[in-house]
Design a protein around this motif. Structure first.
Motif, PDB file in Angstrom:
ATOM      1  N   GLN A   1       0.861  -1.190   0.000  1.00 26.53           N
ATOM      2  CA  GLN A   1       0.000   0.000   0.000  1.00 26.53           C
ATOM      3  C   GLN A   1       0.896   1.239   0.000  1.00 26.53           C
ATOM      4  O   GLN A   1       1.618   1.496   0.963  1.00 26.53           O
ATOM      5  CB  GLN A   1      -0.905  -0.005   1.232  1.00 26.53           C
ATOM      6  CG  GLN A   1      -1.738  -1.268   1.410  1.00 26.53           C
ATOM      7  CD  GLN A   1      -2.691  -1.516   0.253  1.00 26.53           C
ATOM      8  OE1 GLN A   1      -3.210  -0.567  -0.337  1.00 26.53           O
ATOM      9  NE2 GLN A   1      -2.939  -2.785  -0.062  1.00 26.53           N
ATOM     10  N   LEU A   2       0.835   2.004  -1.086  1.00 31.03           N
ATOM     11  CA  LEU A   2       1.717   3.150  -1.289  1.00 31.03           C
ATOM     12  C   LEU A   2       0.924   4.445  -1.238  1.00 31.03           C
ATOM     13  O   LEU A   2      -0.128   4.557  -1.867  1.00 31.03           O
ATOM     14  CB  LEU A   2       2.416   3.018  -2.644  1.00 31.03           C
ATOM     15  CG  LEU A   2       3.324   4.164  -3.089  1.00 31.03           C
ATOM     16  CD1 LEU A   2       4.516   4.309  -2.157  1.00 31.03           C
ATOM     17  CD2 LEU A   2       3.794   3.940  -4.526  1.00 31.03           C
ATOM     18  N   ALA A   3       1.444   5.427  -0.507  1.00 29.19           N
ATOM     19  CA  ALA A   3       0.840   6.762  -0.462  1.00 29.19           C
ATOM     20  C   ALA A   3       1.883   7.783  -0.882  1.00 29.19           C
ATOM     21  O   ALA A   3       3.027   7.742  -0.416  1.00 29.19           O
ATOM     22  CB  ALA A   3       0.332   7.082   0.945  1.00 29.19           C
ATOM     23  N   ILE A   4       1.505   8.704  -1.775  1.00 28.02           N
ATOM     24  CA  ILE A   4       2.395   9.783  -2.181  1.00 28.02           C
ATOM     25  C   ILE A   4       1.735  11.113  -1.842  1.00 28.02           C
ATOM     26  O   ILE A   4       0.517  11.255  -1.916  1.00 28.02           O
ATOM     27  CB  ILE A   4       2.754   9.701  -3.678  1.00 28.02           C
ATOM     28  CG1 ILE A   4       1.517   9.852  -4.563  1.00 28.02           C
ATOM     29  CG2 ILE A   4       3.468   8.386  -3.979  1.00 28.02           C
ATOM     30  CD1 ILE A   4       1.838   9.888  -6.041  1.00 28.02           C
ATOM     31  N   VAL A   5       2.559  12.071  -1.444  1.00 30.65           N
ATOM     32  CA  VAL A   5       2.052  13.373  -1.003  1.00 30.65           C
ATOM     33  C   VAL A   5       2.591  14.444  -1.939  1.00 30.65           C
ATOM     34  O   VAL A   5       3.808  14.614  -2.070  1.00 30.65           O
ATOM     35  CB  VAL A   5       2.476  13.677   0.448  1.00 30.65           C
ATOM     36  CG1 VAL A   5       1.836  14.982   0.916  1.00 30.65           C
ATOM     37  CG2 VAL A   5       2.086  12.522   1.375  1.00 30.65           C
ATOM     38  N   GLN A   6       1.678  15.169  -2.575  1.00 31.92           N
ATOM     39  CA  GLN A   6       2.058  16.248  -3.493  1.00 31.92           C
ATOM     40  C   GLN A   6       1.543  17.569  -2.922  1.00 31.92           C
ATOM     41  O   GLN A   6       0.356  17.715  -2.670  1.00 31.92           O
ATOM     42  CB  GLN A   6       1.464  15.994  -4.875  1.00 31.92           C
ATOM     43  CG  GLN A   6       1.818  17.064  -5.902  1.00 31.92           C
ATOM     44  CD  GLN A   6       1.449  16.657  -7.304  1.00 31.92           C
ATOM     45  OE1 GLN A   6       2.213  15.963  -7.978  1.00 31.92           O
ATOM     46  NE2 GLN A   6       0.288  17.095  -7.773  1.00 31.92           N
TER      47      GLN A   6
ATOM     48  N   VAL B   1      -2.999  13.828  -0.846  1.00 32.01           N
ATOM     49  CA  VAL B   1      -2.433  12.501  -0.622  1.00 32.01           C
ATOM     50  C   VAL B   1      -3.114  11.547  -1.594  1.00 32.01           C
ATOM     51  O   VAL B   1      -4.342  11.539  -1.719  1.00 32.01           O
ATOM     52  CB  VAL B   1      -2.662  12.038   0.822  1.00 32.01           C
ATOM     53  CG1 VAL B   1      -2.201  10.593   1.010  1.00 32.01           C
ATOM     54  CG2 VAL B   1      -1.942  12.959   1.794  1.00 32.01           C
ATOM     55  N   PHE B   2      -2.322  10.734  -2.269  1.00 33.98           N
ATOM     56  CA  PHE B   2      -2.839   9.828  -3.288  1.00 33.98           C
ATOM     57  C   PHE B   2      -2.332   8.421  -2.971  1.00 33.98           C
ATOM     58  O   PHE B   2      -1.150   8.226  -2.717  1.00 33.98           O
ATOM     59  CB  PHE B   2      -2.373  10.269  -4.679  1.00 33.98           C
ATOM     60  CG  PHE B   2      -2.724  11.697  -4.991  1.00 33.98           C
ATOM     61  CD1 PHE B   2      -3.912  12.011  -5.625  1.00 33.98           C
ATOM     62  CD2 PHE B   2      -1.871  12.725  -4.603  1.00 33.98           C
ATOM     63  CE1 PHE B   2      -4.248  13.331  -5.887  1.00 33.98           C
ATOM     64  CE2 PHE B   2      -2.194  14.048  -4.860  1.00 33.98           C
ATOM     65  CZ  PHE B   2      -3.394  14.348  -5.508  1.00 33.98           C
ATOM     66  N   GLN B   3      -3.239   7.449  -2.988  1.00 33.98           N
ATOM     67  CA  GLN B   3      -2.869   6.102  -2.573  1.00 33.98           C
ATOM     68  C   GLN B   3      -3.187   5.079  -3.643  1.00 33.98           C
ATOM     69  O   GLN B   3      -4.148   5.227  -4.409  1.00 33.98           O
ATOM     70  CB  GLN B   3      -3.581   5.739  -1.264  1.00 33.98           C
ATOM     71  CG  GLN B   3      -3.155   6.635  -0.111  1.00 33.98           C
ATOM     72  CD  GLN B   3      -3.541   6.102   1.250  1.00 33.98           C
ATOM     73  OE1 GLN B   3      -3.996   6.848   2.107  1.00 33.98           O
ATOM     74  NE2 GLN B   3      -3.312   4.813   1.498  1.00 33.98           N
TER      75      GLN B   3
ATOM     76  N   GLN C   1      -0.478  17.840   8.607  1.00 31.07           N
ATOM     77  CA  GLN C   1      -1.911  17.914   8.337  1.00 31.07           C
ATOM     78  C   GLN C   1      -2.286  17.031   7.143  1.00 31.07           C
ATOM     79  O   GLN C   1      -3.295  16.319   7.174  1.00 31.07           O
ATOM     80  CB  GLN C   1      -2.319  19.364   8.065  1.00 31.07           C
ATOM     81  CG  GLN C   1      -2.283  20.258   9.285  1.00 31.07           C
ATOM     82  CD  GLN C   1      -3.235  19.790  10.372  1.00 31.07           C
ATOM     83  OE1 GLN C   1      -4.395  19.464  10.108  1.00 31.07           O
ATOM     84  NE2 GLN C   1      -2.746  19.733  11.601  1.00 31.07           N
ATOM     85  N   LEU C   2      -1.483  17.068   6.095  1.00 30.27           N
ATOM     86  CA  LEU C   2      -1.760  16.230   4.932  1.00 30.27           C
ATOM     87  C   LEU C   2      -1.679  14.745   5.272  1.00 30.27           C
ATOM     88  O   LEU C   2      -2.493  13.937   4.793  1.00 30.27           O
ATOM     89  CB  LEU C   2      -0.780  16.562   3.807  1.00 30.27           C
ATOM     90  CG  LEU C   2      -1.045  17.870   3.054  1.00 30.27           C
ATOM     91  CD1 LEU C   2       0.163  18.262   2.219  1.00 30.27           C
ATOM     92  CD2 LEU C   2      -2.277  17.734   2.173  1.00 30.27           C
ATOM     93  N   LEU C   3      -0.726  14.392   6.129  1.00 26.15           N
ATOM     94  CA  LEU C   3      -0.567  12.984   6.470  1.00 26.15           C
ATOM     95  C   LEU C   3      -1.741  12.435   7.274  1.00 26.15           C
ATOM     96  O   LEU C   3      -1.901  11.212   7.386  1.00 26.15           O
ATOM     97  CB  LEU C   3       0.747  12.773   7.220  1.00 26.15           C
ATOM     98  CG  LEU C   3       2.021  12.944   6.380  1.00 26.15           C
ATOM     99  CD1 LEU C   3       3.261  12.729   7.232  1.00 26.15           C
ATOM    100  CD2 LEU C   3       2.034  12.018   5.185  1.00 26.15           C
ATOM    101  N   ASN C   4      -2.570  13.310   7.807  1.00 27.30           N
ATOM    102  CA  ASN C   4      -3.788  12.852   8.468  1.00 27.30           C
ATOM    103  C   ASN C   4      -4.733  12.147   7.498  1.00 27.30           C
ATOM    104  O   ASN C   4      -5.632  11.412   7.919  1.00 27.30           O
ATOM    105  CB  ASN C   4      -4.519  14.032   9.117  1.00 27.30           C
ATOM    106  CG  ASN C   4      -3.808  14.558  10.347  1.00 27.30           C
ATOM    107  OD1 ASN C   4      -3.076  13.824  11.015  1.00 27.30           O
ATOM    108  ND2 ASN C   4      -4.003  15.825  10.663  1.00 27.30           N
ATOM    109  N   GLN C   5      -4.534  12.373   6.198  1.00 29.07           N
ATOM    110  CA  GLN C   5      -5.392  11.757   5.185  1.00 29.07           C
ATOM    111  C   GLN C   5      -4.953  10.343   4.814  1.00 29.07           C
ATOM    112  O   GLN C   5      -5.667   9.631   4.116  1.00 29.07           O
ATOM    113  CB  GLN C   5      -5.406  12.618   3.922  1.00 29.07           C
ATOM    114  CG  GLN C   5      -5.869  14.042   4.117  1.00 29.07           C
ATOM    115  CD  GLN C   5      -5.700  14.864   2.844  1.00 29.07           C
ATOM    116  OE1 GLN C   5      -5.771  14.348   1.725  1.00 29.07           O
ATOM    117  NE2 GLN C   5      -5.480  16.160   3.002  1.00 29.07           N
ATOM    118  N   VAL C   6      -3.767   9.938   5.255  1.00 30.42           N
ATOM    119  CA  VAL C   6      -3.231   8.624   4.872  1.00 30.42           C
ATOM    120  C   VAL C   6      -4.043   7.520   5.539  1.00 30.42           C
ATOM    121  O   VAL C   6      -4.325   7.565   6.736  1.00 30.42           O
ATOM    122  CB  VAL C   6      -1.747   8.508   5.264  1.00 30.42           C
ATOM    123  CG1 VAL C   6      -1.239   7.090   5.007  1.00 30.42           C
ATOM    124  CG2 VAL C   6      -0.921   9.526   4.490  1.00 30.42           C
TER     125      VAL C   6
END
Length: 264
Positions: A11-16, A234-236, A33-38
């Motif tokens: 399971q891969l998550a990328i943050v742009q 965040v895109f997974q 804050q963005l990582l809260n979406q993972v």
């Protein structure tokens, strides 16, 4: 070849995201804050120099391996129960600064990769010391190699001689050269017969360079599994080991690859 059919999917998550120029606290707050979406990720990727933006002020901005940003990466990895990666400016010794990628595990342990190819057109070689060694790490049995930005242009350094399953590049790649980014990432996937992820920033930096993002994840055929375009977020995506295994069994071009030795 290893039996990839026995591996769990990754399971891969990328943050742009954009960055606040040379403001470590603001950037760490924004990325937290963005990582809260993972959601249930194994591996989370942040862009190059995510805490400062791509800066040549290495002496002023450098941190130690015990500094605020590495400590933050460890904390995020523990919080998410995932490996979290991003690069920052690290002082190794007096006058020795590295553009260093940190591989932070949930248990607090670290691996590092120092950018090999320093971007001459920005004078990066005048402010940083180039790395000399590739890094191969294992996660859930997957063999993963991290690289940084300008490394993408150099196929010998990117070439797989280590049975890689996932190759990823974290970057601060300007919009003016987005065609190269969008063409070279699929090439690396095809020639290495592996999954490839490219994680870039968006927004304009303090030097007036715009960044269009174009973060993406590609399969071993160079086909997109995920495209972030210019969006913030965040895109997974799930990477399937069995699909990679089936293709490598059906099309084992890696058996005919040239053998070579890389000099430090």
């Amino acid at each position: 070849m290893r039996d990839l059919t026995q591996l769990e999917n990754l399971q891969l998550a990328i943050v742009q995201a954009p960055m606040v120029w040379q403001d470590v606290s603001a950037n760490l707050d924004n990325f937290a804050q963005l990582l809260n979406q993972v959601e249930q990720a194994d591996l989370v990727l942040l862009p190059e120099m995510f805490n400062t933006g791509f800066s040549m002020e290495s002496e002023r901005l450098a941190e130690s391996m015990d500094g605020i940003t590495v400590t933050w990466l460890k904390a995020q990895a523990m919080r998410l129960q995932a490996v979290v990666c991003g690069s920052l400016i690290v002082k190794v010794a007096e006058g020795d600064f590295r553009n260093r990628l940190i591989w932070a595990r949930p248990d607090g342990s670290l691996e590092t990769y120092d950018k090999r190819h320093l971007f001459r057109m920005a004078g990066e070689q005048n402010h940083y010391t180039a790395g000399t060694h590739q890094l191969v790490v294992e996660l859930k049995g997957w063999r993963i190699r991290p690289l940084i930005c300008y490394d993408l242009r150099f196929p010998v350094w990117s070439r797989d001689s280590q049975d890689t399953d996932l190759l990823f590049y974290i970057a601060s790649w300007p919009q003016a050269r987005r065609n190269a980014w969008n063409r070279l990432l699929p090439a690396r996937a095809i020639e290495n017969i592996c999954y490839v992820a490219g994680v870039n920033r968006i927004g304009e930096d303090n030097n007036g360079y715009a960044h269009s993002g174009d973060s993406q994840v590609l399969d071993y055929l160079g086909d997109p599994l995920l495209q972030a375009n210019a969006q913030l977020g965040v895109f997974q995506v799930e990477l399937k080991a069995a699909n990679l295994a089936k293709f490598k069994q059906r099309f084992p071009a890696y058996l005919d690859a040239d053998h070579f030795h890389l000099e430090p």
